[in-house]
Design an enzyme around this catalytic site. Sequence first.
Site: not given
Lengths: 272, 402
Positions: A50, A61, A174
Amino acid sequence: MSQRYEKTFSGLKKKGEGAFIPFVMLGDPGMEESEAIIETLVESGADALELGIPFSDPVADGPVIQTSANRALARGATPEGCLDILAKVRGKYPDIPMGLLVYANLVIGGERFYPYAAASGVDSVLVADVPTLMAAPFVQRARDAGIDPVFIVPPNASDEKLREIAALTKGYTYFLGRAGVTGADLEMKVPLSSKITLLKDAGAPPIVVGFGISRPEHVRASLKAGADGAISGSATVAIVAAHLKDNRKMEMIKMRAELAAFVKNMKSATRP
Amino acid sequence: MEITQEITQGITRGFFGGFGGMFVPEILVPTLLELDKAFEEARKDPQFTSEFEGLLKEYAGRETPLYRCRNLTSGTKATIYLKREDLLHGGAHKTNQVIGQALLARRMGKTRLIAETGAGQHGVATALAGALFKMKTRVYMGSKDMERQAPNVFRMKLMGTEVVPVETGSRGLKDAINEALRDWAASYENTHYLLGTVAGPHPFPTIVREFQRVIGREAKRQILEAEGRLPDAVFACVGGGSNAMGIFADFIDEPSVKLIGVEPAGHGLHTDKHGATIEKGRPGILHGSYSYVLQDENGQIRESHSLSAGLDYPGVGAQHSYLHSIGRARYVGITDREALDAFTRLSREEGIIPALESSHALAQALKDARDAAEPRLYIVNLSGRGDKDIEQVMPYIDGGGL
């Protein structure tokens, strides 16, 4: 679409193993180092990769991956340059699945993104700030280029949303290990196996848990709950970040050794 | 635009033409939809609207005056009226919509507020709402902005708000929004993100506009009372664009009224030190919405610059992008220097110290007033007061020969 995810996951299933998927930021700390880092991950047993393309404002993030993106940008990383690294990796490793994690503004810039990614050997693209509600044109562009569009299952998804994502995501699914942003400081929560069962019943491709995965027991817990693999981003990137001192050649050797040990350790947790 | 047009074929809510949308991580979508629903219900609930209007009146001090400048336009053919949002409790228009959103947050059962702030005005407004409604409040503020807006940092802390410095990126408003969004992705269950402007994902551009609409509604009535006619133009500064949308909203359907959005041209539009998003940017996705964005050729967001922290933002509200695209509003740039001149002139000529942000709008109105060949009637949204800027402006006034 490539068959790489399908082949990889079915091969692992035959062996009774789960997938371990490390994440690193392309171009961090520099272009050459990035290629060497990815090679180390593959050689140490990563089942798939990934990879991030650095973006200036990564809202999904945490600090470790933000800083990684900043380092790459400071060294002049561009989306095209990052994909060129992957083209080289693909040349060496024709079978490993490679997924991209990007932000929408990097993708909409031109019509060229998905075709260029496909030509560089990319198998899937996950756009962190494109939810299913906004996904139609992104899915279309991915499919036109032969790329699997990947979607995230958050912990607050309704059953209806789970079914929608199961139908939309391709290559793999995911599954968020917890709420919040990426980072190893906050540990994953064991996924509800009922949610995983629901996704599988709805025909979702293999389920991979990400966010808060930093130790082998996180991998084991994910697989035990019924997932097919686990992604570890911040913990992997933290190893890169820990080796950025002056003596670059020595530091790279140490960094690669540590990355190799980390991947082997995490990979071993995917075996019965 | 092409990419959002494909989305808007299926969904029209949350888009202005092709601009806007909800480009956020999946985890935030249920929360945004919940907010959208709560807002649509609340605006139809007489109890909610009367509590909101009551607080605007008794707590915030509405309505604000529309003041005709006595001296500023002498020698020109123009008349300038100032919509005195600077007199609002909190010192800027921000208080209007913060009260609305705090009421919404309470209605949704949230117990904690988070917000971003640039100049600190939205942070101060959020802090006062946090105190008023007894909610735990945290404000994210770029460390660069904390330095240049120290008095507002103190005000927030005084009212019991935690101010968290943001050290990432350009350490400004953009980065503070990033941090607030990250907080919200983990805290949405008990927390409302009180976004301060008409940017961001749906439903914020609509909610914030509706809670700020009172500015234009009052101004329209006041100018009709005072002059018996609509103004020729309405001027407002545009960072994210909430004071501008607030005063524009009730004039959009009046084609004779020109709408002028004033962006910060910083050191000049020919330099790279400005925040003129609509004039110098191109459409892209930042902070959840498809709108004009200052960005490089690869799609990385560029740092903006403005002397005024409240306009120092590389994005802009989606409805402004739309008004620009259909030609309904005109967007122009005013430099730091021009804004400082207007700041000083209003102080000297009328005894009103404007915020540096609002000075941009005033500077453009003064330019147009100077050039007016026929009588012209202008309204400038004086969105905030300048006390917070005194320390920052001092060296320019002393050494700058103003």
